[in-house]
Design a protein around this motif. Structure first.
Motif, mmCIF file in Angstrom:
data_model
loop_
_atom_site.group_PDB
_atom_site.id
_atom_site.type_symbol
_atom_site.label_atom_id
_atom_site.label_comp_id
_atom_site.label_asym_id
_atom_site.label_seq_id
_atom_site.Cartn_x
_atom_site.Cartn_y
_atom_site.Cartn_z
ATOM 1 N N ARG A 145 0.828 -1.210 0.000
ATOM 2 C CA ARG A 145 0.000 0.000 0.000
ATOM 3 C C ARG A 145 0.862 1.259 0.000
ATOM 4 O O ARG A 145 0.556 2.235 -0.699
ATOM 5 N N VAL A 146 1.940 1.245 0.784
ATOM 6 C CA VAL A 146 2.833 2.407 0.836
ATOM 7 C C VAL A 146 3.487 2.642 -0.526
ATOM 8 O O VAL A 146 3.563 3.779 -1.019
ATOM 9 N N ALA A 147 3.951 1.545 -1.163
ATOM 10 C CA ALA A 147 4.590 1.669 -2.470
ATOM 11 C C ALA A 147 3.614 2.193 -3.512
ATOM 12 O O ALA A 147 3.949 3.054 -4.344
ATOM 13 N N GLN A 148 2.373 1.694 -3.468
ATOM 14 C CA GLN A 148 1.365 2.159 -4.422
ATOM 15 C C GLN A 148 1.039 3.628 -4.217
ATOM 16 O O GLN A 148 0.877 4.388 -5.175
ATOM 17 N N GLU A 149 0.943 4.046 -2.965
ATOM 18 C CA GLU A 149 0.622 5.440 -2.670
ATOM 19 C C GLU A 149 1.744 6.362 -3.149
ATOM 20 O O GLU A 149 1.483 7.414 -3.753
ATOM 21 N N HIS A 150 2.991 5.977 -2.887
ATOM 22 C CA HIS A 150 4.112 6.812 -3.329
ATOM 23 C C HIS A 150 4.218 6.829 -4.853
ATOM 24 O O HIS A 150 4.547 7.873 -5.436
ATOM 25 N N ALA A 151 3.931 5.715 -5.499
ATOM 26 C CA ALA A 151 3.956 5.696 -6.963
ATOM 27 C C ALA A 151 2.871 6.606 -7.528
ATOM 28 O O ALA A 151 3.093 7.341 -8.502
ATOM 29 N N ARG A 152 1.693 6.582 -6.891
ATOM 30 C CA ARG A 152 0.603 7.445 -7.358
ATOM 31 C C ARG A 152 0.985 8.916 -7.224
ATOM 32 O O ARG A 152 0.825 9.715 -8.158
ATOM 33 N N VAL A 153 1.541 9.294 -6.064
ATOM 34 C CA VAL A 153 1.913 10.687 -5.832
ATOM 35 C C VAL A 153 3.085 11.085 -6.730
ATOM 36 O O VAL A 153 3.160 12.224 -7.208
ATOM 37 N N PHE A 154 3.984 10.131 -6.965
ATOM 38 C CA PHE A 154 5.149 10.387 -7.823
ATOM 39 C C PHE A 154 4.695 10.840 -9.212
ATOM 40 O O PHE A 154 5.134 11.876 -9.725
ATOM 41 N N PHE A 155 3.803 10.077 -9.812
ATOM 42 C CA PHE A 155 3.350 10.413 -11.168
ATOM 43 C C PHE A 155 2.361 11.577 -11.148
ATOM 44 O O PHE A 155 2.295 12.350 -12.119
ATOM 45 N N PHE A 156 1.609 11.719 -10.070
ATOM 46 C CA PHE A 156 0.683 12.851 -9.961
ATOM 47 C C PHE A 156 1.457 14.174 -9.929
ATOM 48 O O PHE A 156 1.107 15.132 -10.631
ATOM 49 N N SER A 157 2.518 14.235 -9.119
ATOM 50 C CA SER A 157 3.313 15.471 -9.033
ATOM 51 C C SER A 157 4.041 15.745 -10.345
ATOM 52 O O SER A 157 4.184 16.895 -10.757
ATOM 53 N N LEU A 158 4.513 14.682 -11.016
ATOM 54 C CA LEU A 158 5.152 14.873 -12.319
ATOM 55 C C LEU A 158 4.157 15.394 -13.345
ATOM 56 O O LEU A 158 4.485 16.266 -14.162
ATOM 57 N N GLY A 159 2.921 14.878 -13.292
ATOM 58 C CA GLY A 159 1.898 15.376 -14.206
ATOM 59 C C GLY A 159 1.581 16.839 -13.979
ATOM 60 O O GLY A 159 1.386 17.596 -14.944
ATOM 61 N N LYS A 160 1.535 17.269 -12.722
ATOM 62 C CA LYS A 160 1.285 18.688 -12.442
ATOM 63 C C LYS A 160 2.440 19.552 -12.947
ATOM 64 O O LYS A 160 2.242 20.669 -13.421
ATOM 65 N N LEU A 161 3.675 19.027 -12.868
ATOM 66 C CA LEU A 161 4.830 19.770 -13.367
ATOM 67 C C LEU A 161 4.731 19.947 -14.880
ATOM 68 O O LEU A 161 5.006 21.031 -15.409
ATOM 69 N N VAL A 162 4.312 18.894 -15.574
ATOM 70 C CA VAL A 162 4.182 18.967 -17.029
ATOM 71 C C VAL A 162 3.003 19.859 -17.418
ATOM 72 O O VAL A 162 3.068 20.605 -18.397
ATOM 73 N N ALA A 163 1.926 19.797 -16.639
ATOM 74 C CA ALA A 163 0.751 20.603 -16.948
ATOM 75 C C ALA A 163 1.046 22.098 -16.834
ATOM 76 O O ALA A 163 0.455 22.913 -17.555
ATOM 77 N N HIS A 164 1.949 22.467 -15.944
ATOM 78 C CA HIS A 164 2.340 23.866 -15.782
ATOM 79 C C HIS A 164 3.810 24.032 -16.177
ATOM 80 O O HIS A 164 4.627 24.569 -15.425
ATOM 81 N N LYS A 165 4.155 23.552 -17.372
ATOM 82 C CA LYS A 165 5.559 23.492 -17.771
ATOM 83 C C LYS A 165 6.184 24.869 -17.922
ATOM 84 O O LYS A 165 7.382 25.034 -17.726
ATOM 85 N N GLY A 166 5.396 25.871 -18.264
ATOM 86 C CA GLY A 166 5.957 27.219 -18.414
ATOM 87 C C GLY A 166 6.509 27.747 -17.105
ATOM 88 O O GLY A 166 7.688 28.120 -17.000
ATOM 89 N N SER A 167 5.668 27.772 -16.086
ATOM 90 C CA SER A 167 6.111 28.261 -14.782
ATOM 91 C C SER A 167 7.137 27.322 -14.145
ATOM 92 O O SER A 167 8.062 27.766 -13.460
ATOM 93 N N SER A 168 6.991 26.011 -14.406
ATOM 94 C CA SER A 168 7.949 25.050 -13.843
ATOM 95 C C SER A 168 9.336 25.253 -14.428
ATOM 96 O O SER A 168 10.348 25.240 -13.704
ATOM 97 N N LEU A 169 9.406 25.455 -15.746
ATOM 98 C CA LEU A 169 10.701 25.681 -16.383
ATOM 99 C C LEU A 169 11.325 26.990 -15.922
ATOM 100 O O LEU A 169 12.546 27.084 -15.746
ATOM 101 N N LEU A 170 10.492 28.010 -15.733
ATOM 102 C CA LEU A 170 11.016 29.293 -15.262
ATOM 103 C C LEU A 170 11.589 29.150 -13.851
ATOM 104 O O LEU A 170 12.682 29.655 -13.559
#
Length: 321
Positions: A21-46
């Protein structure tokens, strides 16, 4: 058969283990945070660019210090100790002393220069050879040129120079290493300046990442309140922001390495041309594998610390009314 089937169904319906359960939760958050970074790539790159510049500045200064130290060590290997012999020491005694010094511990090589050779070098190099013609006797002494062992430290070379200067056959000794000692002292001061700059720019990275995450927290304020109302612990709410800070720090570390690579590429050719003018094969050395890992790890660590500090402080201020 039916019993085996029921056992299989029970095994399939059993809840996953705590570690799963811990591994699944961290994997979910891992890809969720990466998706938010890609979704706001302009501000993230800046943000990553600003972090990269803050990391690249102390890294570039540290790299400059390391290259200057390499250059100073190369110059130190070319140091020579000149022992000016007394007029009472004849050529046979001088050559015998040279052989003794060549076999001495801490001496790489020793070369004898007779009085006639000294006069010839003076005529060739000084441009005032006619002055010697006006004198009845050659005033230049015989010289023994001693090359210290390159593996010896500056303190050991100084002790060797003092011991050779105390020989009864030696009138005067000279070693031009004072400027090297001054250079080493300046580099030592510069190293401390680099550490101070790294600390200040590290604080700047904390502020940058913290401010970015603060805006993200404010944008998700209502969502955080709802999660608190249904009983979500602070650790669950904090986790995506921590991963977001790590992603920003990681991206900033790669930007810093990119800036260093471009800077080295621009400086390599002029540095080689300058070294060639001094008959040297010195080239600028880039960051080592350890330095690369340190830059990346430093960016991730700063992002994680900034995220933890910012999110913990703001979560305490957000409470359901």
């Amino acid at each position: 058969m039916a019993r085996a089937q029921s056992q299989n169904n029970a095994a399939e319906s059993a809840p996953p283990s705590w570690l799963t359960r811990v591994a699944q939760e961290h994997a979910r958050v891992f890809f969720f945070s990466l998706g938010k970074l890609v979704a706001h790539k302009g501000s993230s790159l800046l943000t990553a660019a600003v972090i990269g510049i803050a990391l690249a500045l102390p890294a570039a200064l540290h790299l400059a210090v390391n290259n200057f130290q390499r250059l100073a060590y190369t110059w130190q290997n070319d140091l020579q100790l000149s022992l000016f012999l007394k007029d009472s020491v004849d050529e046979a005694s001088g050559r015998q002393l040279t052989q003794q010094l060549a076999s001495r511990d801490g001496v790489k090589a020793a070369r004898y220069i007779s009085r006639e050779q000294s006069a010839a070098e003076f005529r060739e190099l000084s441009g005032f050879g006619e002055v010697l013609d006006l004198l009845e006797h050659n005033p230049l002494p015989a010289v023994i040129v001693v090359s210290p062992d390159a593996s010896r430290s500056a303190a050991q070379v100084t002790v060797l120079a003092q011991a050779l200067a105390a020989l009864p056959e030696v009138e005067l000794s000279q070693m031009d290493q004072q400027w090297l000692q001054r250079l080493q002292s300046l580099l030592s001061i510069f190293e401390r300046v680099v550490m101070m700059a790294a600390a200040l720019l590290g604080v700047a990275v904390l502020v940058i990442v913290g401010n970015t995450l603060r805006l993200d927290i404010e944008a998700r304020r209502d969502e955080i309140i709802v999660m608190k109302l249904i009983g979500a612990p602070d650790g669950f709410i904090r986790r995506p922001f921590l991963y977001g800070g790590c992603w920003l720090g990681l991206l900033g570390g790669w930007v810093a390495l990119l800036l260093l690579t471009v800077g080295l590429a621009v400086l390599q050719a002029p540095a080689r041309e300058l070294a060639a003018l001094y008959q040297s094969d010195f080239t600028i050395q880039g960051p080592s594998a350890g330095s690369v890992l340190m830059i990346i790890a430093g960016g991730v660590l700063l992002g994680l610390v900034a995220a933890w500090w910012t999110v913990t402080r703001h979560l305490a201020a957000i409470e359901p009314s």
